[in-house]
Design an enzyme around this catalytic site. Sequence first.
Site, PDB file in Angstrom:
ATOM      1  N   GLY A  67       0.777  -1.238   0.000  1.00  0.00           N
ATOM      2  CA  GLY A  67       0.000   0.000   0.000  1.00  0.00           C
ATOM      3  C   GLY A  67       0.808   1.288   0.000  1.00  0.00           C
ATOM      4  N   SER A  94      22.371 -13.373  10.424  1.00  0.00           N
ATOM      5  CA  SER A  94      21.303 -13.378  11.412  1.00  0.00           C
ATOM      6  C   SER A  94      20.816 -14.775  11.782  1.00  0.00           C
ATOM      7  CB  SER A  94      20.139 -12.505  10.950  1.00  0.00           C
ATOM      8  OG  SER A  94      19.373 -13.188  10.004  1.00  0.00           O
ATOM      9  N   LYS A  99      10.125  -9.983  10.584  1.00  0.00           N
ATOM     10  CA  LYS A  99      10.378 -11.338  11.058  1.00  0.00           C
ATOM     11  C   LYS A  99       9.273 -11.808  11.998  1.00  0.00           C
ATOM     12  CE  LYS A  99      15.389 -11.337  10.527  1.00  0.00           C
ATOM     13  NZ  LYS A  99      16.683 -11.122  11.209  1.00  0.00           N
TER      14      LYS A  99
HETATM   15  P1  ATP Z   1       5.002  -1.852  -4.855  1.00  0.00           P
HETATM   16  O1  ATP Z   1       6.188  -1.857  -3.947  1.00  0.00           O
HETATM   17  O2  ATP Z   1       4.950  -3.127  -5.623  1.00  0.00           O
HETATM   18  O3  ATP Z   1       4.882  -0.627  -5.689  1.00  0.00           O
HETATM   19  P2  ATP Z   1       2.905  -0.800  -3.152  1.00  0.00           P
HETATM   20  O4  ATP Z   1       3.286  -0.908  -1.714  1.00  0.00           O
HETATM   21  O5  ATP Z   1       3.054   0.518  -3.813  1.00  0.00           O
HETATM   22  O6  ATP Z   1       3.667  -1.936  -3.940  1.00  0.00           O
HETATM   23  P3  ATP Z   1       0.117  -0.542  -3.736  1.00  0.00           P
HETATM   24  O7  ATP Z   1       0.175  -0.466  -5.212  1.00  0.00           O
HETATM   25  O8  ATP Z   1      -0.067   0.727  -3.008  1.00  0.00           O
HETATM   26  O9  ATP Z   1       1.392  -1.300  -3.225  1.00  0.00           O
HETATM   27  O10 ATP Z   1      -1.008  -1.570  -3.241  1.00  0.00           O
HETATM   28  C1  ATP Z   1      -1.444  -2.671  -4.012  1.00  0.00           C
HETATM   29  C2  ATP Z   1      -2.943  -2.776  -3.959  1.00  0.00           C
HETATM   30  O11 ATP Z   1      -3.372  -3.165  -2.669  1.00  0.00           O
HETATM   31  C3  ATP Z   1      -3.653  -1.472  -4.240  1.00  0.00           C
HETATM   32  O12 ATP Z   1      -4.786  -1.756  -5.003  1.00  0.00           O
HETATM   33  C4  ATP Z   1      -4.018  -0.953  -2.870  1.00  0.00           C
HETATM   34  O13 ATP Z   1      -5.143  -0.133  -2.930  1.00  0.00           O
HETATM   35  C5  ATP Z   1      -4.290  -2.239  -2.120  1.00  0.00           C
HETATM   36  N1  ATP Z   1      -3.994  -2.104  -0.680  1.00  0.00           N
HETATM   37  C6  ATP Z   1      -2.790  -2.267  -0.087  1.00  0.00           C
HETATM   38  N2  ATP Z   1      -2.875  -2.083   1.246  1.00  0.00           N
HETATM   39  C7  ATP Z   1      -4.156  -1.804   1.519  1.00  0.00           C
HETATM   40  C8  ATP Z   1      -4.881  -1.519   2.729  1.00  0.00           C
HETATM   41  N3  ATP Z   1      -4.274  -1.490   3.925  1.00  0.00           N
HETATM   42  N4  ATP Z   1      -6.195  -1.279   2.634  1.00  0.00           N
HETATM   43  C9  ATP Z   1      -6.807  -1.317   1.432  1.00  0.00           C
HETATM   44  N5  ATP Z   1      -6.212  -1.576   0.273  1.00  0.00           N
HETATM   45  C10 ATP Z   1      -4.896  -1.819   0.291  1.00  0.00           C
END
Ligand code: ATP
Length: 522
Positions: free
Chosen positions: A113, A430, A473
Amino acid sequence: ADMEEFESRLKGKTLPEAVEKRFNEELQKFSVLESGSPEYAVTRNYLDWVSQLPWGLMSTDKLDLKKARKVLDKDHDGLDDVKDRILEFLAVGAFKGEINGSIILLVGPPGVGKTSIGKSIAQCLERPFYRFSVGGMRDEAEIKGHRRTYIGAMPGKLVQALKEAEVMNPVIMLDEIDKMGASYQGDPASALLETLDPEQNVNFLDHYLDLRLDLSKVLFVCTANTLDSIPGPLLDRMDVIHLSGYLAEEKHAIAKHHLWPKQLDKAGVKRSQLKITDAALKRVVLDYCREAGVRSLDKTLSKLVRKSVVKLLSDPEQKLSIGLKQLPELLGPAKFRQEQLMQGVGIVTGLAWTSMGGATLPVEANVVHRQSRGLKLTGQLGDVMKESAELAFSYISSNLERYGADAKSFDKAFVHLHVPEGATPKDGPSAGITMSTALLSLALGKAPKKNLAMTGEITLNGHVLAVGGIREKLISAKRQNITEVILPEECRPDFEELPEYVHDGLTIHFASHFDQVVKWAF
Ligand code: ATP
Ligand code: MG
């Protein structure tokens, strides 16, 4: 006609003196150029860019914390600590009256996310959002532009961002800054530092425009999977916010409240037409996707929706419900089974951490034969991990009596130490105490406690040293039904900063010496 257009675009904008002067010179030049000449096109293009930039235009921040909390909550389940950090950040801005000179770095495994949180920050402030990836970027010109003399020259990404955003203070997201490359075309990392550093970016120079722009009002949000490969000077300037992987229950909630409804909307299916039971959703989380984030979960749900749409087509009036029974038919056999932890004499569960998130890492030790003394290592271990294994072997061999084993256990023993899965490369110190415990268990002929995991570096004198990735972890330990974890004493401060939910239900021991590890492990 072009000239009038260029001039009219500048209405209501405030150009810095140097920019205005330069613009008028170019406009002057343009007015006398022949329309067929190559220089005509070049100058026209230049004026086009300069006149489209939002000189002096600012979006006014809405620093309403209640509303900000709502925006963050609307799109994200869980992530309470992350949301709190962001609200604190906005609160400081509200207090000062402006959000300037800060850079946020969101770091965590894929699909947790980060990008989505970044977008919400822009929404909280009601600023335009622009995002580009610097992963794999090797040429500094992508950030700072090409000189105008270069054929097909273009301004860099930041100028493009400002043009698109139409204000000088958008939220700009730089994705994957840990995967930036370097090449003979200059070092993009140093260009990036120049871009982000509030002391330098007041006077950001784009090579194409050959003008100085003020980037100090931009709110930069960067994302990365790990902190390891980010240059120190860059990291020093950032507010780092960690997003860790999700527990199964969290994924279930995210899938239910966000991913599933979104997939239905995408396919144009009404909620009443296609349902999925809670039990089925839980099964999908556990048996078909195993990852720190939710990206493959999202893909799997999309597959379920697609397959169901095919059925709906034949009879749009029917109402479908996906339950446990339908899953194998729609998705094939389960990809993952709740893994049985390997347990027994010579086997210990370690905890590892990579940019993909945390993982449990079993270590196995066995005596192959008793004709000679030796140690054999397998499992794609890196150099540091190999040394760590040798250290563990030396330490245990010389302290057998201390721990109640026969002092001669390893005198004539060819020991094999393996870390499955064999094809996955692993490195780092580790697993030191894990390998030591496996060897001691072998010498004692006694299996370690069940559902126990551990991580920690070991020294030749049995001291236990700190390791990284504690949070990831612990989350992976909970995913695997571990109940008891041994951590280095030195990690206690890191541990105490973690939110409660990461470790509730786990019994944690802190060890500064291997003697303590032995006490808890057997
Ligand atoms: P990457 O490192 O691959 O770019 P990221 O961390 O940017 O990944 P996102 O693209 O923001 O990931 O999230 C992937 C999908 O999961 C999106 O559609 C996002 O809306 C959904 N998502 C992730 N976490 C949550 C959450 N806590 N609540 C609701 N939806 C989520
Ligand atoms: Mg992303």
